[in-house]
Design an enzyme around this catalytic site. Structure first.
Site, PDB file in Angstrom:
ATOM      1  N   ARG A 219       0.807  -1.221   0.000  1.00  0.00           N
ATOM      2  CA  ARG A 219       0.000   0.000   0.000  1.00  0.00           C
ATOM      3  C   ARG A 219       0.838   1.268   0.000  1.00  0.00           C
ATOM      4  O   ARG A 219       0.314   2.362  -0.096  1.00  0.00           O
ATOM      5  CB  ARG A 219      -0.962  -0.010   1.199  1.00  0.00           C
ATOM      6  CG  ARG A 219      -2.200  -0.873   0.951  1.00  0.00           C
ATOM      7  CD  ARG A 219      -3.083  -0.971   2.177  1.00  0.00           C
ATOM      8  NE  ARG A 219      -2.454  -1.669   3.275  1.00  0.00           N
ATOM      9  CZ  ARG A 219      -2.346  -3.011   3.362  1.00  0.00           C
ATOM     10  NH1 ARG A 219      -2.827  -3.777   2.413  1.00  0.00           N
ATOM     11  NH2 ARG A 219      -1.762  -3.567   4.395  1.00  0.00           N
ATOM     12  N   ASP A 265      28.729   7.158  -7.998  1.00  0.00           N
ATOM     13  CA  ASP A 265      28.623   7.793  -6.673  1.00  0.00           C
ATOM     14  C   ASP A 265      29.974   7.700  -5.943  1.00  0.00           C
ATOM     15  O   ASP A 265      30.034   7.621  -4.718  1.00  0.00           O
ATOM     16  CB  ASP A 265      27.501   7.162  -5.833  1.00  0.00           C
ATOM     17  CG  ASP A 265      27.051   8.045  -4.666  1.00  0.00           C
ATOM     18  OD1 ASP A 265      27.428   9.226  -4.621  1.00  0.00           O
ATOM     19  OD2 ASP A 265      26.328   7.537  -3.782  1.00  0.00           O
TER      20      ASP A 265
END
Ligand SMILES: [Zn+2]
Length: 373
Positions: A219, A265
C-alpha cells in the site's frame, strides 16, 4: 585521423568493424575479420560522482582535475562532478570551481565536465544517508543563485520540501535534469512532481534508486515505486555489489528498459585502497570495497564505471544493453545529443575493452587519455 578495429558495440548489437575519427567519429564501417576479443564502446558517462583518485568536487579546480583524470582511466569520458550537502557558500564555491575549469578549456588528459550535479542541500534532513546535515529549503533566490553558476546539469531534491514543485519547474526550464532522492515523500508526491516536470518538457531521474528513500510495500509504493512505474523517469543505480541487491537491479532493468543508467557515486577514496578518507568533512572508512561512516552508513562508493559494466555483465545483462546503461541512457537523461553512441558526427569519446572487459584504451574527443602499454 585515428582508427580502431574490433567488435563495435552498437545499440542494436555487436558488429565487427572499423571506426575512423578525428575530434568526432568520421566513419563506422563493417569489417569482416575484425579482431575478436577487442570491444569498442562509446565513452562512459557518469552523472553522479563526488570524487576519485584523492580529489573531490568540493576541493575546487584541483580536485576536479584529479577526479576527471582518475575516472577517465577507467573509461569515463564525461562526468558531472557532484556536490555534497554543505553550507550554501561552499556549494556555490564548488559550482564556481566547475565553471572555472570549463572556462580554462576543461581537463587535459581527463574526462569532459559538461556541468555539475547539485546533490543537496535541498533534500530531506531525515533521509540524509551520508550527506552532512546542512539541508536547506528551496527558495527562488537559491534556485536563481545555483542556476546563475551556468554549470548546473542535474539537481537532486526531495519533493516534499517546501518550494520543491516551483523549483523543479525552474530547473527543468533551464535544461537541468530534476532528480528525486534523499526523500521521505510518498508515491503521490513523487508522481505529482514527475508529471509536472514532464508536462513542462523537462527530464527527471531517480537519484541512486532505492538508496536514501523508502522501500516498496503493497500500500506504500514510496518514491522507488513511483519512479519505477513512471514511463519517463531515468533511474540511477549504483551497481557496486553493496548499494543494491541483484534482484532489485533486475527489477529496475525489467520494469524500465532504456531508463536505467549506472553511476559510480564515487568518493575521494576511489582508487586509493583500504583505509581512512573523507566525505563532506566527515571521516569515512574504506574496507572490503565499502565506504562507511563510523555508524556503518554507506557513504558513497569506490566504484568506477568499468567495474559497474562488469557487474552488469556478471548479472547476465547482454553487452549492448549494459553499454547503453553507461552511455546512451545517461546521455539522454542529460539531453546530451553529441555523445553516447558510436555514430558519425558524434564526439570521438571511445573506450576499448579487452577479452576480459578490462579497459585497455580510452579516447576523449579523439585524444588518447589511456593507451595500451
Ligand atoms: Zn546520495
Amino acid at each position: 585521423m585515428g582508427h580502431l578495429r574490433g567488435q563495435l558495440v552498437l545499440p542494436g548489437g555487436i558488429t565487427g568493424g572499423e571506426l575512423r575519427f578525428g575530434r568526432c567519429i568520421e566513419a563506422v564501417t563493417p569489417l569482416e575479420n575484425a579482431p575478436q576479443g577487442r570491444f569498442i564502446l562509446p565513452g562512459f558517462i557518469d552523472t553522479h560522482v563526488h570524487g576519485g583518485g584523492g580529489g573531490d568536487t568540493m576541493d575546487g579546480p584541483e580536485g576536479l582535475v584529479t577526479l576527471a583524470r582518475f575516472h577517465a582511466r577507467h573509461g569515463s569520458t564525461t562526468l558531472l562532478p557532484t556536490t555534497v550537502t554543505a553550507p550554501w557558500e561552499e556549494v556555490l564555491a564548488a559550482l564556481r570551481g566547475v565553471r572555472e575549469v570549463r572556462a580554462a578549456g576543461g581537463v587535459p588528459g581527463g574526462a569532459d565536465l559538461p556541468g555539475a550535479h547539485l546533490e543537496g542541500p535541498f533534500i530531506s534532513p531525515e533521509r540524509l544517508g551520508a550527506q552532512p546535515p546542512h539541508t536547506l529549503p528551496l527558495t527562488p533566490a537559491r534556485v536563481a543563485e545555483a542556476l546563475a553558476s551556468g554549470v548546473l546539469r542535474a539537481v537532486t531534491l526531495a519533493p516534499e520540501r517546501e518550494g520543491a514543485g516551483e523549483a523543479a519547474l525552474a530547473f527543468a526550464r533551464a535544461g537541468v535534469r530534476v532528480g528525486v532522492g534523499h526523500t521521505r515523500a510518498d508515491a503521490e508526491g513523487v508522481t505529482r512532481l514527475l508529471d509536472a516536470v514532464h508536462a513542462a518538457g523537462g527530464r527527471t531521474c531517480a537519484t541512486h534508486l532505492y538508496n536514501a528513500m523508502g522501500g516498496i510495500t503493497a500500500r506504500e509504493p514510496g518514491p522507488a515505486g513511483a519512479l519505477l512505474a513512471d514511463p519517463h523517469a531515468f533511474l540511477e543505480v549504483i551497481l557496486d555489489g553493496h548499494h543494491v541487491h541483484p534482484t532489485s537491479f533486475q527489477l529496475a532493468r525489467r520494469a524500465a528498459p532504456g531508463r536505467v543508467l549506472l553511476v559510480s557515486d564515487a568518493v575521494r577514496a576511489a582508487g586509493l585502497g583500504a583505509g581512512e578518507s573523507e566525505l563532506g568533512g566527515q571521516r569515512v572508512t574504506v574496507r572490503g570495497g565499502r565506504v562507511t561512516l563510523p555508524d556503518g552508513t554507506l557513504a558513497g562508493s569506490v566504484l568506477t564505471l568499468d567495474r559497474a559494466l562488469r557487474g552488469a555483465l556478471a548479472a547476465g545483462v547482454p553487452l549492448p544493453e549494459a553499454s547503453a546503461m553507461l552511455t546512451a541512457v545517461p546521455a539522454a537523461s542529460l539531453g546530451l545529443t553529441d555523445r553516447g553512441r558510436l555514430a558519425p558526427g558524434l564526439r570521438a569519446d571511445l573506450v576499448v575493452l579487452g577479452a576480459d572487459f578490462a579497459v585497455e584504451e580510452v579516447y576523449v574527443t579523439g585524444q588518447p587519455v589511456l593507451e595500451r602499454s
